[in-house]
Scaffold this motif. Structure first.
Motif, PDB file in Angstrom:
ATOM      1  N   LEU A 119       0.860  -1.166   0.000  1.00  0.00           N
ATOM      2  CA  LEU A 119       0.000   0.000   0.000  1.00  0.00           C
ATOM      3  C   LEU A 119       0.904   1.226   0.000  1.00  0.00           C
ATOM      4  CD1 LEU A 119      -2.801   1.354   0.378  1.00  0.00           C
ATOM      5  CD2 LEU A 119      -2.441   1.102   2.855  1.00  0.00           C
ATOM      6  N   VAL A 120       0.741   2.060  -1.019  1.00  0.00           N
ATOM      7  CA  VAL A 120       1.532   3.286  -1.126  1.00  0.00           C
ATOM      8  C   VAL A 120       0.613   4.451  -0.802  1.00  0.00           C
ATOM      9  CG1 VAL A 120       2.927   4.734  -2.649  1.00  0.00           C
ATOM     10  CG2 VAL A 120       2.995   2.238  -2.889  1.00  0.00           C
ATOM     11  N   LEU A 121       0.987   5.216   0.209  1.00  0.00           N
ATOM     12  CA  LEU A 121       0.163   6.326   0.678  1.00  0.00           C
ATOM     13  C   LEU A 121       0.720   7.657   0.189  1.00  0.00           C
ATOM     14  CD1 LEU A 121      -0.155   5.110   4.364  1.00  0.00           C
ATOM     15  CD2 LEU A 121      -1.872   4.879   2.563  1.00  0.00           C
ATOM     16  N   ASP A 122      -0.159   8.484  -0.350  1.00  0.00           N
ATOM     17  CA  ASP A 122       0.183   9.858  -0.721  1.00  0.00           C
ATOM     18  C   ASP A 122      -0.759  10.748   0.076  1.00  0.00           C
ATOM     19  OD1 ASP A 122       1.044  12.179  -1.880  1.00  0.00           O
ATOM     20  OD2 ASP A 122       0.006  11.845  -3.783  1.00  0.00           O
ATOM     21  N   LEU A 123      -0.297  11.171   1.236  1.00  0.00           N
ATOM     22  CA  LEU A 123      -1.158  11.861   2.185  1.00  0.00           C
ATOM     23  C   LEU A 123      -1.238  13.360   1.921  1.00  0.00           C
ATOM     24  CD1 LEU A 123       0.061  10.076   5.428  1.00  0.00           C
ATOM     25  CD2 LEU A 123      -1.910   9.510   4.001  1.00  0.00           C
ATOM     26  N   GLN A 124      -2.450  13.875   1.975  1.00  0.00           N
ATOM     27  CA  GLN A 124      -2.719  15.309   1.882  1.00  0.00           C
ATOM     28  C   GLN A 124      -3.699  15.650   2.981  1.00  0.00           C
ATOM     29  OE1 GLN A 124      -1.084  17.333  -0.186  1.00  0.00           O
ATOM     30  NE2 GLN A 124      -0.001  15.577  -1.009  1.00  0.00           N
ATOM     31  N   PRO A 125      -3.367  16.364   4.006  1.00  0.00           N
ATOM     32  CA  PRO A 125      -2.062  16.946   4.292  1.00  0.00           C
ATOM     33  C   PRO A 125      -1.054  15.865   4.689  1.00  0.00           C
ATOM     34  CG  PRO A 125      -3.533  17.299   6.131  1.00  0.00           C
ATOM     35  CD  PRO A 125      -4.352  16.666   5.039  1.00  0.00           C
ATOM     36  N   ALA A 126       0.206  16.223   4.586  1.00  0.00           N
ATOM     37  CA  ALA A 126       1.290  15.267   4.797  1.00  0.00           C
ATOM     38  C   ALA A 126       1.318  14.683   6.203  1.00  0.00           C
ATOM     39  CB  ALA A 126       2.634  15.924   4.475  1.00  0.00           C
ATOM     40  N   ALA A 128      -1.302  13.783   7.970  1.00  0.00           N
ATOM     41  CA  ALA A 128      -2.537  13.052   8.251  1.00  0.00           C
ATOM     42  C   ALA A 128      -2.211  11.751   8.981  1.00  0.00           C
ATOM     43  CB  ALA A 128      -3.281  12.761   6.957  1.00  0.00           C
ATOM     44  N   LEU A 129      -3.122  11.340   9.812  1.00  0.00           N
ATOM     45  CA  LEU A 129      -2.968  10.113  10.578  1.00  0.00           C
ATOM     46  C   LEU A 129      -3.670   8.989   9.837  1.00  0.00           C
ATOM     47  CD1 LEU A 129      -2.065   8.803  13.289  1.00  0.00           C
ATOM     48  CD2 LEU A 129      -4.366   9.308  14.118  1.00  0.00           C
ATOM     49  N   VAL A 130      -2.974   7.869   9.650  1.00  0.00           N
ATOM     50  CA  VAL A 130      -3.544   6.715   8.966  1.00  0.00           C
ATOM     51  C   VAL A 130      -3.455   5.508   9.890  1.00  0.00           C
ATOM     52  CG1 VAL A 130      -3.351   5.172   6.974  1.00  0.00           C
ATOM     53  CG2 VAL A 130      -2.881   7.613   6.705  1.00  0.00           C
ATOM     54  N   GLU A 131      -4.577   4.795   9.999  1.00  0.00           N
ATOM     55  CA  GLU A 131      -4.608   3.548  10.753  1.00  0.00           C
ATOM     56  C   GLU A 131      -4.936   2.416   9.793  1.00  0.00           C
ATOM     57  OE1 GLU A 131      -7.320   3.700  14.004  1.00  0.00           O
ATOM     58  OE2 GLU A 131      -6.245   5.321  15.015  1.00  0.00           O
ATOM     59  N   LEU A 132      -4.182   1.361   9.904  1.00  0.00           N
ATOM     60  CA  LEU A 132      -4.409   0.167   9.108  1.00  0.00           C
ATOM     61  C   LEU A 132      -4.704  -0.967  10.075  1.00  0.00           C
ATOM     62  CD1 LEU A 132      -4.276  -1.407   6.398  1.00  0.00           C
ATOM     63  CD2 LEU A 132      -1.853  -1.759   6.880  1.00  0.00           C
ATOM     64  N   ASP A 133      -5.893  -1.520   9.964  1.00  0.00           N
ATOM     65  CA  ASP A 133      -6.315  -2.605  10.853  1.00  0.00           C
ATOM     66  C   ASP A 133      -6.148  -2.216  12.324  1.00  0.00           C
ATOM     67  OD1 ASP A 133      -6.907  -4.147   8.607  1.00  0.00           O
ATOM     68  OD2 ASP A 133      -4.906  -5.040   8.562  1.00  0.00           O
ATOM     69  N   GLY A 134      -6.449  -0.938  12.639  1.00  0.00           N
ATOM     70  CA  GLY A 134      -6.417  -0.464  14.010  1.00  0.00           C
ATOM     71  C   GLY A 134      -5.065  -0.016  14.518  1.00  0.00           C
ATOM     72  N   GLU A 135      -4.027  -0.090  13.698  1.00  0.00           N
ATOM     73  CA  GLU A 135      -2.693   0.336  14.120  1.00  0.00           C
ATOM     74  C   GLU A 135      -2.240   1.519  13.273  1.00  0.00           C
ATOM     75  OE1 GLU A 135       0.242  -2.728  14.544  1.00  0.00           O
ATOM     76  OE2 GLU A 135      -1.257  -4.202  15.145  1.00  0.00           O
ATOM     77  N   VAL A 136      -1.609   2.497  13.921  1.00  0.00           N
ATOM     78  CA  VAL A 136      -1.122   3.674  13.221  1.00  0.00           C
ATOM     79  C   VAL A 136      -0.022   3.264  12.256  1.00  0.00           C
ATOM     80  CG1 VAL A 136       0.029   5.911  13.488  1.00  0.00           C
ATOM     81  CG2 VAL A 136      -1.739   5.208  15.114  1.00  0.00           C
ATOM     82  N   VAL A 137      -0.106   3.787  11.051  1.00  0.00           N
ATOM     83  CA  VAL A 137       0.868   3.501  10.001  1.00  0.00           C
ATOM     84  C   VAL A 137       1.942   4.574  10.020  1.00  0.00           C
ATOM     85  CG1 VAL A 137       1.199   3.333   7.509  1.00  0.00           C
ATOM     86  CG2 VAL A 137      -0.840   2.348   8.563  1.00  0.00           C
ATOM     87  N   HIS A 149      -8.474  -5.634   4.609  1.00  0.00           N
ATOM     88  CA  HIS A 149      -7.868  -4.728   5.583  1.00  0.00           C
ATOM     89  C   HIS A 149      -8.751  -3.504   5.720  1.00  0.00           C
ATOM     90  CE1 HIS A 149      -4.092  -6.982   5.682  1.00  0.00           C
ATOM     91  NE2 HIS A 149      -4.278  -7.152   4.389  1.00  0.00           N
ATOM     92  N   THR A 150      -8.691  -2.865   6.875  1.00  0.00           N
ATOM     93  CA  THR A 150      -9.448  -1.650   7.128  1.00  0.00           C
ATOM     94  C   THR A 150      -8.478  -0.489   7.258  1.00  0.00           C
ATOM     95  OG1 THR A 150     -11.098  -2.933   8.338  1.00  0.00           O
ATOM     96  CG2 THR A 150     -11.100  -0.550   8.675  1.00  0.00           C
ATOM     97  N   VAL A 151      -8.726   0.563   6.479  1.00  0.00           N
ATOM     98  CA  VAL A 151      -7.880   1.755   6.511  1.00  0.00           C
ATOM     99  C   VAL A 151      -8.753   2.947   6.926  1.00  0.00           C
ATOM    100  CG1 VAL A 151      -6.395   3.301   5.168  1.00  0.00           C
ATOM    101  CG2 VAL A 151      -6.420   0.846   4.659  1.00  0.00           C
ATOM    102  N   HIS A 152      -8.271   3.675   7.928  1.00  0.00           N
ATOM    103  CA  HIS A 152      -8.928   4.909   8.375  1.00  0.00           C
ATOM    104  C   HIS A 152      -7.870   6.020   8.308  1.00  0.00           C
ATOM    105  CE1 HIS A 152     -12.597   3.057   9.958  1.00  0.00           C
ATOM    106  NE2 HIS A 152     -11.815   2.072  10.375  1.00  0.00           N
ATOM    107  N   SER A 153      -8.314   7.203   7.888  1.00  0.00           N
ATOM    108  CA  SER A 153      -7.403   8.344   7.873  1.00  0.00           C
ATOM    109  C   SER A 153      -8.140   9.585   8.347  1.00  0.00           C
ATOM    110  CB  SER A 153      -6.809   8.560   6.475  1.00  0.00           C
ATOM    111  OG  SER A 153      -7.835   8.899   5.588  1.00  0.00           O
ATOM    112  N   ARG A 154      -7.352  10.505   8.889  1.00  0.00           N
ATOM    113  CA  ARG A 154      -7.926  11.792   9.299  1.00  0.00           C
ATOM    114  C   ARG A 154      -6.811  12.821   9.368  1.00  0.00           C
ATOM    115  NH1 ARG A 154      -8.234   8.636  13.981  1.00  0.00           N
ATOM    116  NH2 ARG A 154      -6.969   9.390  15.710  1.00  0.00           N
ATOM    117  N   ALA A 155      -7.182  14.048   9.065  1.00  0.00           N
ATOM    118  CA  ALA A 155      -6.227  15.142   9.158  1.00  0.00           C
ATOM    119  C   ALA A 155      -6.058  15.500  10.626  1.00  0.00           C
ATOM    120  CB  ALA A 155      -6.705  16.344   8.357  1.00  0.00           C
ATOM    121  N   ARG A 156      -4.887  15.928  10.978  1.00  0.00           N
ATOM    122  CA  ARG A 156      -4.626  16.321  12.376  1.00  0.00           C
ATOM    123  C   ARG A 156      -5.017  17.746  12.598  1.00  0.00           C
ATOM    124  NH1 ARG A 156       0.450  13.049  14.564  1.00  0.00           N
ATOM    125  NH2 ARG A 156       0.451  11.437  13.029  1.00  0.00           N
TER     126      ARG A 156
END
Length: 156
Positions: A119-126, A128-137, A149-156
């Motif tokens: 999984l290649v992440l291109d985060l905007q904003p840079a 951002a917090l990403v969780e994969l299967d409940g663990e921070v990436v 797999h479950t992916v959650h993201s949110r801007a800080r």
């Protein structure tokens, strides 16, 4: 290290064992664990070998201990962990891999790739917090075992 031990260690994974130094020295506790790990690997007891090599790595971390951990994890079907360790072995500055060992590692990485996804992440904003299967990436590239797999993201 005796010449007999050198010859035994040289048989591991088809080449000189990654941590061998030429010369004679007293057997240390780490050397004893290493010998047990080599024997377990040779006997195809990869779980035991991995456990022992992890102890060696904890005591004396290096590119070469990461390499053998990756080899054990591949044999155990822990492909994501194997890939992480193999990638780390290529860049670790302590006891760097020889050219032959680098080739062995890159060859095993090629064999590992069909068993995992990336999984290649291109985060905007840079940030951002990403969780994969409940663990921070951490990082932009994440190796994944096959499956849902479950992916959650949110801007800080």
């Amino acid at each position: 290290m005796t010449w007999l031990r050198f010859l035994v260690l040289s048989s591991l994974i088809g080449s000189a064992a990654p941590w061998v130094t030429v010369g004679v020295r007293a057997q240390t506790a780490v050397d004893a664990i290493l010998d047990q790990g080599v024997a377990a690997y040779r006997d195809h007891d990869y779980a035991r070998a991995r456990e022992l090599f992890a102890q060696v790595h904890a005591a004396e971390p290096s590119a070469r201990t990461l390499r053998v951990l990756g080899f054990c994890d591949f044999e155990l079907g822990q492909h994501v962990l194997a890939m992480r360790e193999l990638e780390a072995a290529l860049v670790a500055p302590v006891k760097p891999l020889t050219e032959e060992q680098r080739t062995q590692v890159t060859d095993l990485m090629v064999k590992t790739r069909p068993f995992i996804g990336k999984l290649v992440l291109d985060l905007q904003p840079a940030d951002a917090l990403v969780e994969l299967d409940g663990e921070v990436v951490a990082g932009a590239n994440v190796w994944l075992e096959p499956g849902l797999h479950t992916v959650h993201s949110r801007a800080r």
